[in-house]
Structure formats: C-alpha cells, structure tokens
Design an enzyme around this catalytic site. Structure first.
Site, PDB file in Angstrom:
ATOM      1  N   CYS A   1       0.809  -1.219   0.000  1.00 55.17           N
ATOM      2  CA  CYS A   1       0.000   0.000   0.000  1.00 55.17           C
ATOM      3  C   CYS A   1       0.840   1.266   0.000  1.00 55.17           C
ATOM      4  O   CYS A   1       0.310   2.367  -0.187  1.00 55.17           O
ATOM      5  CB  CYS A   1      -0.931   0.009   1.213  1.00 55.17           C
ATOM      6  SG  CYS A   1      -1.948  -1.465   1.344  1.00 55.17           S
TER       7      CYS A   1
ATOM      8  N   ILE B   1     -12.811  -1.062  -0.809  1.00 57.16           N
ATOM      9  CA  ILE B   1     -12.052  -1.528  -1.967  1.00 57.16           C
ATOM     10  C   ILE B   1     -12.318  -0.527  -3.093  1.00 57.16           C
ATOM     11  O   ILE B   1     -13.464  -0.169  -3.360  1.00 57.16           O
ATOM     12  CB  ILE B   1     -12.477  -2.948  -2.356  1.00 57.16           C
ATOM     13  CG1 ILE B   1     -12.067  -3.928  -1.245  1.00 57.16           C
ATOM     14  CG2 ILE B   1     -11.881  -3.364  -3.687  1.00 57.16           C
ATOM     15  CD1 ILE B   1     -12.646  -5.311  -1.419  1.00 57.16           C
TER      16      ILE B   1
ATOM     17  N   LYS C   1     -10.229   5.999   4.621  1.00 59.20           N
ATOM     18  CA  LYS C   1     -11.492   5.560   5.196  1.00 59.20           C
ATOM     19  C   LYS C   1     -12.688   5.978   4.349  1.00 59.20           C
ATOM     20  O   LYS C   1     -13.614   5.198   4.125  1.00 59.20           O
ATOM     21  CB  LYS C   1     -11.611   6.133   6.620  1.00 59.20           C
ATOM     22  CG  LYS C   1     -12.965   5.921   7.303  1.00 59.20           C
ATOM     23  CD  LYS C   1     -13.158   4.523   7.802  1.00 59.20           C
ATOM     24  CE  LYS C   1     -14.187   3.708   7.137  1.00 59.20           C
ATOM     25  NZ  LYS C   1     -15.260   4.173   6.405  1.00 59.20           N
TER      26      LYS C   1
ATOM     27  N   HIS D   1      -9.234   3.834  -1.231  1.00 52.93           N
ATOM     28  CA  HIS D   1      -7.848   3.345  -1.187  1.00 52.93           C
ATOM     29  C   HIS D   1      -7.528   2.470  -2.390  1.00 52.93           C
ATOM     30  O   HIS D   1      -7.426   1.243  -2.269  1.00 52.93           O
ATOM     31  CB  HIS D   1      -7.639   2.580   0.113  1.00 52.93           C
ATOM     32  CG  HIS D   1      -6.260   2.070   0.332  1.00 52.93           C
ATOM     33  ND1 HIS D   1      -5.127   2.662  -0.191  1.00 52.93           N
ATOM     34  CD2 HIS D   1      -5.805   0.977   1.034  1.00 52.93           C
ATOM     35  CE1 HIS D   1      -4.056   1.982   0.172  1.00 52.93           C
ATOM     36  NE2 HIS D   1      -4.440   0.952   0.897  1.00 52.93           N
TER      37      HIS D   1
END
Length: 388
Positions: free
Chosen positions: A84, A210, A330, A334
């Site tokens: 990430c 996701i 959040k 992401h």
C-alpha cells in the site's frame, strides 16, 4: 540540491469503475496533471509508477512502460511495488531523481483496479502483502491483522471501539465536499458502533473500502519552474522511508509502528522541521486504528495519547491539527497503488488553497503525507512546504 516543486497534480474519482482498465484510469490522471502543470510531455524525463496487484487484478505486469505510453511519454518508466506504500515509495524515488540532478521534470503516479475481481478475490490479493508462509496460510487477512494490533493497543494503552468510531465519523465528514471521494456519506458514532463486525474490535466503518482509481503529479526543479514561469509554490522538502519485519509475530510490539517512526524522523531531519511545525497531515488510515498509529509515529502525540485525538476534536477540521481533510483512505477510498500520490496531491492543494477543505487550514505552510504498506512494514513520509 533542488527540492522538487509540485507543478501539477490530478486524482480520478475514487470508487467502483469495473468497466475501466488501469491504463485508462492512469491516462486520465496523468494527462490532467501534465495539463495543469502546463508542461510539454516531451520535457518529462522519467516516470515512477506505483502499483501493487496488477498481475492479480488485470493479469498485467510490466506496467511502467505501459503507463508511460498511456500518457504520451517516451521516457524510462519504473513500476514501484511496496504494497500500500507503492505510490509513496514512487514519490521518494522521483524526489531523489530530481535532487541528484538526473532530471528536471519527473512524472510520478499510481493506479489500482480492484473492484472488477470482487470482494473475496480482492481480499485474497491484498493478503499477499503479508507473510504468505506464516500469516496468509494460517488465514490471516488485513482486517484480522489490524484487529490484533488494535487489541494490543487497547491492552497496552487503553482505549475503546468508541474512540475509533470518532475517527470514522471525522473522516466521513471531511470527505463530504471532496469530489474525488468514494464515500460521501455522513455517519454518527452510533452508526459506527452498530455496524457489522469485521474483526473484533473493528467494524464495517473502521475499514476503508475496496477502490479503483489513479493519481499523478508532475515534479520539477525550482530552476525549471522559474524558467518556464510555472505556478508551483509547493515543494517537497523532506522525504523519509522506514521498514519493519513483515510478519506480526516477528515483531516485539503490535501497538507501535517503528517503520513510520523511522520514516518520520528522516523526513523531518531532511526538511529541517519538527512535528510542532506541521499544520496538518494526510495519513494512511486503512483502518481507524491505523490513524492512531500514524499520528503517534509522526510525533503529534505520545504513545497511548493518539487514541483520544478525534474524540476530543483535536484532529477534526476545526481542531488544532486536522488529520485527513480529504476523508482519508477511510472515506476517500484506497486504490492501493495510487494512494501515496493522492495524499501528495491533497497536501499540495491544501497548502496552495485550492482544496475544498483549505479553509480549515488557512495560512498553513507545512503539511505531511504518511503512506504505509501492509501492517506498516513499509512506510514513507513526505514533508511539503509553501515556498516564498
């Protein structure tokens, strides 16, 4: 040595784009970043591109040259993978390339396509950022891993799920005006506490979604920006990177993130600033507990004190040091390989006053981006400052 200027940046709408390919998403972000910078693509000398799971989601490796072609560049193109933290690591490589005099103009970006393979397959794909032999084969997923870290934090320092709920509420509220955000939905503490449990103590609203999306930025030397009369008032003045053991069982702690400690210390030293100089930060809140780890590692709070920051209003847009004014992972979303550059873009826009939440940090001069990979086994931290 020239601190790179951010001449242009762009972020796609984050969310579900199952009909769009990764190259299509990156073309949108990269071409817009070049357009905003007002730079001829022929002036670009390198591309650093973050991507984590392209082989699994699109059966596509060797994405560096593919993405260079997508935005009309004929340059050396390097794909960077650090889970990430892929895009944040790409930014660091771009910064070093400009500083060491190899290039005057570098494009940095990232993209990820995830929703096309479904939730179960995406969860499995993300899990390869953990230790396959000792974690993944035992059934470990990242919600479970961060739940273990949260429980360890509560045991060592105190805190509760309600404290985490305040982080979720804050970041959802911040995202309401962010046109790029995947989730523009206000929630309450009660909503967060009553949501389905994912892995105790983490619930649905403690977890980032996701996401499909891309981000890109154009970095130049100060001399190039001045020579071409570019509007590039924000510079990357500090860069840092840290690492830790990959598997949780190989660490002496679960409630701290030493990789981020190291990255922050290096970035601050590089920029000649300290935590007290930072006006706001975009941090890697893949889970709400991760925001707590981040703000403690960045030196904004002592160990065990970050858990109460959102509850006490200190990290809200009206607080002393707002955290994740974009909505964070959040709520903003992401897309793994793009996140670090999306954070960079957000910090630049907040500093130059063009972000819709810029009114929360008027006259700010120093912002920080914190990008973490896996259970924070890899971390980059970048300091950005407004230049006179």
């Amino acid at each position: 040595m020239s601190d790179p200027r951010i001449a242009g940046a762009s972020v796609t709408k984050f969310g579900k784009h199952p009909e769009r390919t990764g190259r299509d998403l990156f073309a949108e972000a990269g071409l817009e970043a070049l357009s905003q910078a007002g730079i001829d693509p022929e002036d670009a000398e390198a591309l650093y591109y973050g991507n984590f799971m392209g082989e699994l989601a699109e059966h596509q490796g060797h994405q560096g040259p593919l993405m260079a072609e997508a935005i009309g560049l004929d340059v050396p193109a390097t794909r960077v993978e650090a889970a990430c933290a892929s895009a944040g690591t790409a930014v660091r490589e771009a910064v070093k390339t400009i500083r060491n005099g190899e290039a005057e103009v570098v494009v940095v970006g990232g993209a990820e396509r995830m929703t096309n393979i479904g939730t179960a397959a995406a969860t499995d794909a993300l899990a390869i950022a953990a230790d396959d032999l000792y974690e993944v084969r035992a059934g470990m997923t990242f919600p479970g891993a961060y739940a273990l870290m949260a429980r360890s934090y509560f045991d060592q320092y105190g805190g509760s799920h309600e404290d985490l709920a305040h982080i979720a509420v804050k970041n959802h509220e911040h995202a309401l005006v962010n046109e790029h955000a995947q989730i523009q939905q206000e929630i309450t503490v009660e909503d967060a506490l009553e949501a389905p449990t994912i892995a105790t103590p983490l619930g649905l609203y403690d977890s980032c979604p996701i996401t499909d999306g891309a981000a890109a930025a154009v970095l130049t030397t100060e001399a190039y920006a001045e020579e071409h009369d570019l509007d590039a008032p924000v510079a990357i003045t500090g860069t840092g990177q840290g690492g830790d053991n990959l598997a949780l069982q190989d660490r002496p702690h679960l409630a701290q993130t030493p990789a981020a400690d190291k990255a922050a210390e290096e970035a601050y030293d590089d920029a000649g600033v300290g935590p007290d100089d930072v006006d706001f930060a975009e941090v890697h809140d893949c889970f709400t507990i991760a925001e707590v780890f981040a703000i403690e590692s960045l030196g904004f709070y002592e160990r065990g004190e970050g858990i109460a920051a959102a509850r006490d209003g200190e990290t809200t847009r009206d607080g002393d040091r707002p955290i994740n004014l974009s909505g964070g992972l959040k709520a903003k979303g992401h897309p793994v390989g793009a996140t670090g550059v999306a954070q960079l873009a957000t910090v630049a826009w907040l500093l130059d006053g063009s972000h819709p939440r810029a009114d929360a940090v008027p006259d700010s001069t120093v912002g920080v981006a914190h990008n973490a990979g896996g259970t924070v086994a890899s971390t980059t931290v970048h300091v950005m400052e407004v230049q006179e």
